[in-house]
Motif scaffolding. Sequence first.
Motif, PDB file in Angstrom:
ATOM      1  N   VAL A 395     -14.418  26.514   1.230  1.00  0.00           N
ATOM      2  CA  VAL A 395     -15.628  26.532   0.402  1.00  0.00           C
ATOM      3  C   VAL A 395     -15.924  27.973   0.009  1.00  0.00           C
ATOM      4  N   ILE A 396     -16.046  28.203  -1.290  1.00  0.00           N
ATOM      5  CA  ILE A 396     -16.357  29.524  -1.836  1.00  0.00           C
ATOM      6  C   ILE A 396     -17.750  29.458  -2.470  1.00  0.00           C
ATOM      7  N   VAL A 397     -18.540  30.509  -2.259  1.00  0.00           N
ATOM      8  CA  VAL A 397     -19.899  30.515  -2.811  1.00  0.00           C
ATOM      9  C   VAL A 397     -20.140  31.781  -3.610  1.00  0.00           C
ATOM     10  N   ASP A 398     -21.065  31.662  -4.551  1.00  0.00           N
ATOM     11  CA  ASP A 398     -21.593  32.815  -5.291  1.00  0.00           C
ATOM     12  C   ASP A 398     -23.073  32.892  -4.959  1.00  0.00           C
ATOM     13  N   PRO A 399     -23.458  33.698  -3.970  1.00  0.00           N
ATOM     14  CA  PRO A 399     -24.855  33.710  -3.553  1.00  0.00           C
ATOM     15  C   PRO A 399     -25.803  34.228  -4.631  1.00  0.00           C
ATOM     16  N   ASP A 400     -25.316  35.106  -5.507  1.00  0.00           N
ATOM     17  CA  ASP A 400     -26.183  35.632  -6.571  1.00  0.00           C
ATOM     18  C   ASP A 400     -26.603  34.534  -7.540  1.00  0.00           C
ATOM     19  N   GLN A 401     -25.690  33.610  -7.799  1.00  0.00           N
ATOM     20  CA  GLN A 401     -25.976  32.499  -8.715  1.00  0.00           C
ATOM     21  C   GLN A 401     -26.338  31.215  -7.972  1.00  0.00           C
ATOM     22  N   ASP A 402     -26.301  31.257  -6.646  1.00  0.00           N
ATOM     23  CA  ASP A 402     -26.553  30.077  -5.811  1.00  0.00           C
ATOM     24  C   ASP A 402     -25.630  28.925  -6.220  1.00  0.00           C
ATOM     25  N   GLU A 403     -24.328  29.233  -6.284  1.00  0.00           N
ATOM     26  CA  GLU A 403     -23.330  28.237  -6.663  1.00  0.00           C
ATOM     27  C   GLU A 403     -22.331  28.031  -5.529  1.00  0.00           C
ATOM     28  N   VAL A 404     -21.834  26.795  -5.444  1.00  0.00           N
ATOM     29  CA  VAL A 404     -20.908  26.409  -4.390  1.00  0.00           C
ATOM     30  C   VAL A 404     -19.673  25.779  -5.017  1.00  0.00           C
ATOM     31  N   TYR A 405     -18.492  26.175  -4.534  1.00  0.00           N
ATOM     32  CA  TYR A 405     -17.234  25.617  -5.026  1.00  0.00           C
ATOM     33  C   TYR A 405     -16.434  25.059  -3.851  1.00  0.00           C
ATOM     34  N   PHE A 406     -16.262  23.751  -3.848  1.00  0.00           N
ATOM     35  CA  PHE A 406     -15.412  23.094  -2.863  1.00  0.00           C
ATOM     36  C   PHE A 406     -13.980  23.107  -3.400  1.00  0.00           C
ATOM     37  N   THR A 407     -13.150  23.956  -2.819  1.00  0.00           N
ATOM     38  CA  THR A 407     -11.774  24.076  -3.290  1.00  0.00           C
ATOM     39  C   THR A 407     -10.956  22.866  -2.824  1.00  0.00           C
ATOM     40  N   PRO A 408      -9.766  22.664  -3.392  1.00  0.00           N
ATOM     41  CA  PRO A 408      -8.895  21.594  -2.895  1.00  0.00           C
ATOM     42  C   PRO A 408      -8.534  21.726  -1.415  1.00  0.00           C
ATOM     43  N   LEU A 409      -8.650  22.923  -0.851  1.00  0.00           N
ATOM     44  CA  LEU A 409      -8.373  23.092   0.578  1.00  0.00           C
ATOM     45  C   LEU A 409      -9.390  22.344   1.433  1.00  0.00           C
ATOM     46  N   TYR A 410     -10.630  22.255   0.956  1.00  0.00           N
ATOM     47  CA  TYR A 410     -11.651  21.496   1.685  1.00  0.00           C
ATOM     48  C   TYR A 410     -11.220  20.024   1.791  1.00  0.00           C
ATOM     49  N   TYR A 411     -10.814  19.455   0.679  1.00  0.00           N
ATOM     50  CA  TYR A 411     -10.434  18.038   0.687  1.00  0.00           C
ATOM     51  C   TYR A 411      -9.162  17.815   1.501  1.00  0.00           C
ATOM     52  N   THR A 412      -8.256  18.787   1.457  1.00  0.00           N
ATOM     53  CA  THR A 412      -7.040  18.682   2.262  1.00  0.00           C
ATOM     54  C   THR A 412      -7.375  18.633   3.744  1.00  0.00           C
ATOM     55  N   MET A 413      -8.231  19.544   4.198  1.00  0.00           N
ATOM     56  CA  MET A 413      -8.647  19.538   5.599  1.00  0.00           C
ATOM     57  C   MET A 413      -9.299  18.201   5.967  1.00  0.00           C
ATOM     58  N   ALA A 414     -10.126  17.667   5.089  1.00  0.00           N
ATOM     59  CA  ALA A 414     -10.856  16.430   5.384  1.00  0.00           C
ATOM     60  C   ALA A 414      -9.933  15.234   5.561  1.00  0.00           C
ATOM     61  N   HIS A 415      -8.768  15.250   4.929  1.00  0.00           N
ATOM     62  CA  HIS A 415      -7.820  14.154   5.108  1.00  0.00           C
ATOM     63  C   HIS A 415      -7.421  13.995   6.575  1.00  0.00           C
ATOM     64  N   PHE A 416      -7.484  15.074   7.319  1.00  0.00           N
ATOM     65  CA  PHE A 416      -7.147  15.041   8.743  1.00  0.00           C
ATOM     66  C   PHE A 416      -8.407  14.915   9.601  1.00  0.00           C
ATOM     67  N   SER A 417      -9.349  15.817   9.397  1.00  0.00           N
ATOM     68  CA  SER A 417     -10.510  15.890  10.295  1.00  0.00           C
ATOM     69  C   SER A 417     -11.399  14.665  10.216  1.00  0.00           C
ATOM     70  N   LYS A 418     -11.526  14.093   9.051  1.00  0.00           N
ATOM     71  CA  LYS A 418     -12.418  12.938   8.870  1.00  0.00           C
ATOM     72  C   LYS A 418     -11.835  11.658   9.452  1.00  0.00           C
ATOM     73  N   TYR A 419     -10.508  11.560   9.434  1.00  0.00           N
ATOM     74  CA  TYR A 419      -9.871  10.274   9.740  1.00  0.00           C
ATOM     75  C   TYR A 419      -9.086  10.234  11.050  1.00  0.00           C
ATOM     76  N   VAL A 420      -8.643  11.388  11.536  1.00  0.00           N
ATOM     77  CA  VAL A 420      -7.975  11.425  12.843  1.00  0.00           C
ATOM     78  C   VAL A 420      -8.987  11.981  13.837  1.00  0.00           C
ATOM     79  N   ARG A 421      -9.519  11.101  14.676  1.00  0.00           N
ATOM     80  CA  ARG A 421     -10.658  11.470  15.504  1.00  0.00           C
ATOM     81  C   ARG A 421     -10.240  11.924  16.902  1.00  0.00           C
ATOM     82  N   PRO A 422     -11.092  12.695  17.553  1.00  0.00           N
ATOM     83  CA  PRO A 422     -10.768  13.116  18.919  1.00  0.00           C
ATOM     84  C   PRO A 422     -10.438  11.920  19.804  1.00  0.00           C
ATOM     85  N   GLY A 423      -9.366  12.050  20.553  1.00  0.00           N
ATOM     86  CA  GLY A 423      -8.912  10.941  21.389  1.00  0.00           C
ATOM     87  C   GLY A 423      -7.866  10.077  20.730  1.00  0.00           C
ATOM     88  N   ALA A 424      -7.599  10.296  19.437  1.00  0.00           N
ATOM     89  CA  ALA A 424      -6.529   9.558  18.755  1.00  0.00           C
ATOM     90  C   ALA A 424      -5.180   9.945  19.356  1.00  0.00           C
TER      91      ALA A 424
END
Length: 487
Positions: A395-424
């Motif tokens: 996640v990249i932000v521009d604090p001066d403009q109060d803008e947030v950019y969710f890069t494709p790396l965020y979604y890539t990480m979520a493919h693992f963290s969201k669906y493979v849970r602790p104890g799997a």
Amino acid sequence: MIASSCEEAKDNSKAKLKVEVVETSRSGNQLTEIKIFSQSEAQTKVTLNPQKTFQTFTGFGGAFTESSAYLLNQLSPENRKKIIDAYFAETGARYSLMRTHMNSCDFSLSQYSYAPVEGDTNLEHFSVEEDKSDLIPMIKDAMKASNEGFKLFASPWTAPPWMKTNNEWVGGKLKPEYYDTWALFFSKYVDAYKAEGIDLWGFTVENEPHGNGNNWESMHYTPKEMTEFVRDYLGPKLEQDGKGDLVILGYDQNRAGIKEWVDVMYKNEANAKYFDGIAVHWYESTYKIFAEDLQYAHNKAPDKYLIETEACIDAQVPVWQEDDWYWRKEATDWGWDWASEDQKYLHPKYRPVYRYARDIIGCMNNMVDGWVDWNMVLDRQGGPNWFKNWCVAPVIVDPDQDEVYFTPLYYTMAHFSKYVRPGAKRIDFESTDKELQVTAATNPDGHHVVIVFNPSEEEKIFNLQLGEATKTISISPQAIQTIKIIN
């Protein structure tokens, strides 16, 4: 954050697997639910064998750094909450394994220690006051957002300079006369964070004990020195203070050096007693998995943790609001500039999304049980940090403009963290398509999850088989899918 698609296509299989599929792709999918698949005939097959299991997963996540926490405080309350929820809420990536730094690191705004008073061997002046404005509030907000909570471990980059052989923030070793004081430091840190409402899961003993080229905060250990410190000081001190259940991970640097470290750490029962596992980074190469080294470390101590504790696209100013850059073959890593010609192959120009997807899958398939990213939030420069060591965050932000950019790396990480849970538990599979990169796990709730990465520039169609049941699935070119089997 999950978009919906159209109605499910008809599947004429006699025994049908019922699945839920989300995809992130170069063509624009972002954890998008896929319900319609190609009607062409599958050419390959992925067969699951859940009866054969491997390691149990501890979790996936990122790091709370002062840089990220500071940036969140520069944003509007709405955008701050949006980012926290995106990482920790049930609707977001559901991060479950987190890291933070003890004292300052390169992704701090300045250099600081919780024990700045020279000669304070009893640490009477110990204080985490520096963390109270940014870092601690970020961790506590994440705790509130997370339904299931997360494990938090801390890593020191260095002891205070006055405890070190060179009296500097960078380099040098811990003076032997301060081994007991440094062990006390860990114990006091646990108490200080507990007083703020934050419970620690564990520690790595030292971030990058080989050093980092005399750049930012560091402190050097040999395998023998770290093992002696843990065996004779840190482990006994935590045990004495009623903190013996805290996890201690050794090493915490690049995978290529792991064999030398586990040979010493696990040499005998006395050495291994207080080590709960080993931590590794990917910077020796963000392309090569070092599968043999990881397998060697696991086989040395199959009952102990093997966790990837830091990774990022480094030596790179982030590209702002251009998703396609993260799929293009332009980014290098830090080794590209200095590696000798015979080592360049370890640091190729390689697509950032590919780096993450193939490395996490490769780690999972080689007995790693946790994978932790570095900074969660950085600005458009790739900071802030005092060393000007610019990196990319999901996640990249521009604090001066109060803008947030969710890069494709965020979604890539979520493919693992969201669906493979602790104890799997990772499960066995066989794939007949050598281009597809695949891993699979069974979650504690009994549902099987398959993650498929397609680095090729053509659509892939495969039959997913579990027992007698099958489902024909198509994955877009240059895409990653998470498939949850729900029957």
